[in-house]
Design a protein around this motif. Structure first.
Motif, PDB file in Angstrom:
ATOM      1  N   UNK A   1     -17.853 -55.941 -37.373  1.00 47.30           N
ATOM      2  CA  UNK A   1     -18.276 -55.663 -35.997  1.00 47.30           C
ATOM      3  C   UNK A   1     -19.048 -54.346 -35.909  1.00 47.30           C
ATOM      4  N   UNK A   2     -19.344 -53.751 -37.043  1.00 49.68           N
ATOM      5  CA  UNK A   2     -20.059 -52.480 -37.050  1.00 49.68           C
ATOM      6  C   UNK A   2     -21.460 -52.664 -36.473  1.00 49.68           C
ATOM      7  N   UNK A   3     -21.831 -51.734 -35.621  1.00 49.05           N
ATOM      8  CA  UNK A   3     -23.166 -51.760 -35.045  1.00 49.05           C
ATOM      9  C   UNK A   3     -23.325 -52.643 -33.827  1.00 49.05           C
TER      10      UNK A   3
ATOM     11  N   UNK B   1     -19.936 -48.852 -32.626  1.00 40.71           N
ATOM     12  CA  UNK B   1     -19.456 -49.558 -31.437  1.00 40.71           C
ATOM     13  C   UNK B   1     -19.055 -48.545 -30.367  1.00 40.71           C
ATOM     14  N   UNK B   2     -18.858 -49.045 -29.168  1.00 41.23           N
ATOM     15  CA  UNK B   2     -18.450 -48.181 -28.044  1.00 41.23           C
ATOM     16  C   UNK B   2     -17.218 -48.767 -27.368  1.00 41.23           C
ATOM     17  N   UNK B   3     -16.224 -49.083 -28.172  1.00 41.52           N
ATOM     18  CA  UNK B   3     -15.020 -49.715 -27.633  1.00 41.52           C
ATOM     19  C   UNK B   3     -14.300 -48.807 -26.643  1.00 41.52           C
ATOM     20  N   UNK B   4     -13.889 -49.398 -25.525  1.00 38.87           N
ATOM     21  CA  UNK B   4     -13.031 -48.700 -24.571  1.00 38.87           C
ATOM     22  C   UNK B   4     -11.621 -49.293 -24.586  1.00 38.87           C
ATOM     23  N   UNK B   5     -11.479 -50.510 -25.129  1.00 39.78           N
ATOM     24  CA  UNK B   5     -10.172 -51.184 -25.190  1.00 39.78           C
ATOM     25  C   UNK B   5      -9.987 -51.718 -26.599  1.00 39.78           C
TER      26      UNK B   5
END
Length: 677
Positions: free
Chosen positions: A443-445, A470-474
């Motif tokens: 899931x990189x990028x 990534x910019x995961x918030x959860x």
């Protein structure tokens, strides 16, 4: 009918004798124990609410004073009779609710009273123990009705005589009756747009031909077949709810419709063009025997060709969850180019194929959870795959790998649920020798990804930078017993974006794990681990929710309420920890924090001498014992030694005084010095 009540802007309430309240032209007498309609209200009242009272009879003179009345609600009274002249003074009534009364007792006289309402638009007769014959009499002269509810009665069979004169009817609610047969009951309702027959006992729907209908709800029946009339006429149908039935096949829909929502959840539906053993049923037909009086018709249906003849180009939502679908026929989804939400969860699917130029280009939500998927096929090239997909749920399958770079081509993907699959994240640790690296999900990028669930995936020893780019918030990593390797360095790429993190049941025991860099966290779940000491680094975070259940904590820091964490917390879970009953100062401090909620507070316990007690009500002997145990030892020793010292001092003084003269003589004789006494 609820939309008909409570209109008008709020104003200051005026109170009438009997407790009724007035706001503008609405009088509210709800729940006042009234046995009759008050006669001292304003004559220009337009809306009168008399719900939850004890009115038995609506007499001929009950409403004579209220010529301007437009809306009347008598729900949940004990009405047995509306006298024939009850509405002679209020013939302008538009909305009338008589739900949950006893109108079955004198329905013929009540029907005479209703017939005096030439402008009645909405009528609610739900919950009155009415049969179909009673309903026919009650509404027989109400040709102005636009909305009728006869829900929660004892209607069993409908024919063309029941609603004969309701030519203006737009909405009809028949839910929660005992209807098992409908024989041309709606053919005369040429303006009917919404029909609700949910929660009845219909075994099938055949020759459906209500072309004007926009919404049909026949959920929660026992329907095995849905067959529309063979016609090229355009059906206005937009919403069809067949959920919670016993459908064996995909419904045979009208050829031309405006259908945008099709709900088929919780049926016994499958496709039979081919079987799991490879047998083809493409040319198999089924014959329906239709008996109408003395005539018998045999209709032959090809199980697959009939479906192809339906135009589903306007369909936006298709819910086929909780069925027995193990494959989708070729070209099935190609008929639905406008589809935005597809729910296929809780079926028997083993494969699902994605490809470039897929007809599902408009799809934003795809739910394939709780199937038996072992493969997610995809033709990855230079084009986009599901370019508008935002939510992809693949949880609870048997996947081990996804097509490489599949998320790179779903340009708007925001939420992915891979929980309860046996997947690993890339990069994998280097393999010594010529052994191949195990399959993994990369899931990189994926910059658009914000929500990721990897619960119960059997992740092992995460390392490297699996979330780079990534910019995961959860992020949910719960139920991965071997995922944590003693530090959170592999999570550092998310330090600036992560808001919600679940590490539930991950065998977390090291208190040296440093959370201090995750300044943006607002919700953290550490339940189901083996923490014996509260992680010091948590004190610097400004969490709003913290879950510490099912750990091995003996106490929390005594100064927790003075830390940034204690000042920001609004919710904390603390139960199922072996707290020490003698070190509960932190608990008392938490109880005094304004705005802090402990949802499981009643379940929090502490241990004292093999006893499990509630910290909210410790027995006085336990409190006293704890005070002794927690007292300062130096002070305790001083208190114990002081009486002994005083006793010795007193004894010495007494002995000295008794022997004073002898001692002085002995000193003088030895020293040879004279002195006078």
């Amino acid at each position: 009918l609820a939309a008909g009540w409570g209109s008008g802007a709020l104003a200051a309430w005026a109170t009438f004798p009997g407790g009724c309240e007035l706001v503008q032209n609405t009088v509210d007498c709800t729940g006042r124990w009234l046995s009759s309609i008050p006669g001292n209200l304003r004559g220009d009242t337009e809306e009168l609410l008399l719900d939850d009272n004890t009115i038995h009879v609506l007499g001929n003179v009950s409403l004579l004073m209220y010529h301007q009345l437009r809306r009347l609600s008598l729900t949940k009274n004990r009405l047995e009779l509306l006298e024939p002249g009850a509405f002679l003074g209020s013939q302008g009534l538009h909305v009338l609710s008589l739900a949950d009364n006893l109108l079955f007792t004198n329905y013929s006289l009540t029907a005479a009273a209703l017939s005096a309402l030439p402008d009645l638009r909405r009528l609610d007769l739900a919950g009155n123990r009415l049969t179909e014959d009673m309903v026919s009499v009650l509404v027989g002269n109400l040709s102005s009705l636009e909305s009728l509810s006869v829900a929660r009665n004892i209607i069993m069979r409908l024919d063309s005589s029941v609603f004969t004169n309701l030519t203006q009817l737009l909405e009809l609610n028949l839910e929660k009756n005992y209807i098992f047969e409908i024989d041309q009951a709606f053919e005369g309702l040429q303006r009917l747009q919404k029909l609700n027959i949910a929660y009845n006992y219909l075994p099938c729907v055949v020759e459906f031909g209500l072309t004007q209908l926009r919404v049909l709800n026949v959920s929660n029946n026992v329907i095995e077949w849905f067959l529309a009339l063979e016609s090229d006429d355009l059906f206005e149908l937009e919403v069809l709810d067949l959920s919670h039935n016993h459908l064996l096949f995909f419904p045979v829909l009208p050829r031309q419709t405006k259908l945008h929502t099709l709900l088929l959840k919780d049926n016994d539906m499958s496709f039979y063009q081919r079987l799991p053993n490879g047998t083809s049923l493409a040319n198999v037909t089924v014959q329906f025997l239709l008996i109408d009086g003395n005539s018998t018709n045999v209709t032959t249906v090809s199980l697959w060709d009939e479906i192809c003849h339906s135009n589903l180009s306007s369909l936006h939502l298709l819910d086929m969850s909780q069925n027995q679908v193990w494959y989708l026929p070729e070209g099935f989804l190609a008929q639905m180019p406008s589809l935005t939400h597809l729910k296929l969860n809780q079926n028997c699917l083993e494969t699902f194929h994605l490809s470039e130029g897929d007809p599902l280009a408009m799809l934003t939500e795809l739910d394939l959870s709780q199937n038996q998927l072992v493969e997610l096929g995809a033709e990855v090239g230079t084009g986009d795959i599901l370019p508008n997909l935002q939510l992809f749920n693949l949880s609870t399958n048997r996947l081990r790998v996804l097509p490489p770079e599949v998320f790179t081509y779903t340009r708007k993907i925001a939420t992915v649920d891979l929980s309860r699959n046996r997947v690993d994240l890339c990069p994998q640790p280097a393999i010594i020798g010529d052994m191949e690296s195990p399959p993994c999900v990369d899931i990189r990028g994926v910059e658009t990804l914000t929500h990721l669930s990897l619960a119960g995936c059997g992740l092992r020893g995460l390392g490297g930078h699996p979330f780079q780019g990534t910019s995961l918030v959860y992020l949910d990593l719960s139920d991965n017993h071997q995922a944590l390797s003693g530090n959170l360095e592999w999570l550092q790429d998310l330090a600036l974006t992560l808001r919600v993190l679940s590490l539930r049941n991950t065998s977390l025991s090291s208190t040296a794990i440093d959370f201090s860099s995750f300044n943006g966290l607002v919700r953290l779940d550490l339940s189901g681990n083996s923490l014996t000491v509260f992680p010091i680094s948590l004190g610097a975070l400004e969490l709003r929710s913290l879950d510490l259940r099912d750990n091995c904590l003996l106490a929390l820091p005594t100064d927790i309420v003075r830390t940034p964490l204690g000042k920001s917390l609004r919710e904390v879970y603390l139960s199922r920890n072996p707290y020490n009953c003698c070190t509960l100062s932190w608990w008392d401090a938490l109880q005094r924090v304004e705005g802090l909620h402990v949802p499981d507070g009643l379940e929090v316990t502490c241990s004292y001498a093999s006893r499990t007690l509630s910290p909210r009500a410790l027995p006085e002997p336990v409190l006293q014992s704890c005070r002794w145990q927690m007292a300062d030892l130096a002070l305790l020793y001083l208190v114990l030694a002081l009486p002994t010292c005083l006793t010795l001092l007193v004894a010495f003084a007494v002995v000295f005084l008794m022997l004073k003269e002898k001692l002085l003589k002995m000193v003088k004789s030895r020293c040879g010095v004279s002195s006078s006494y």
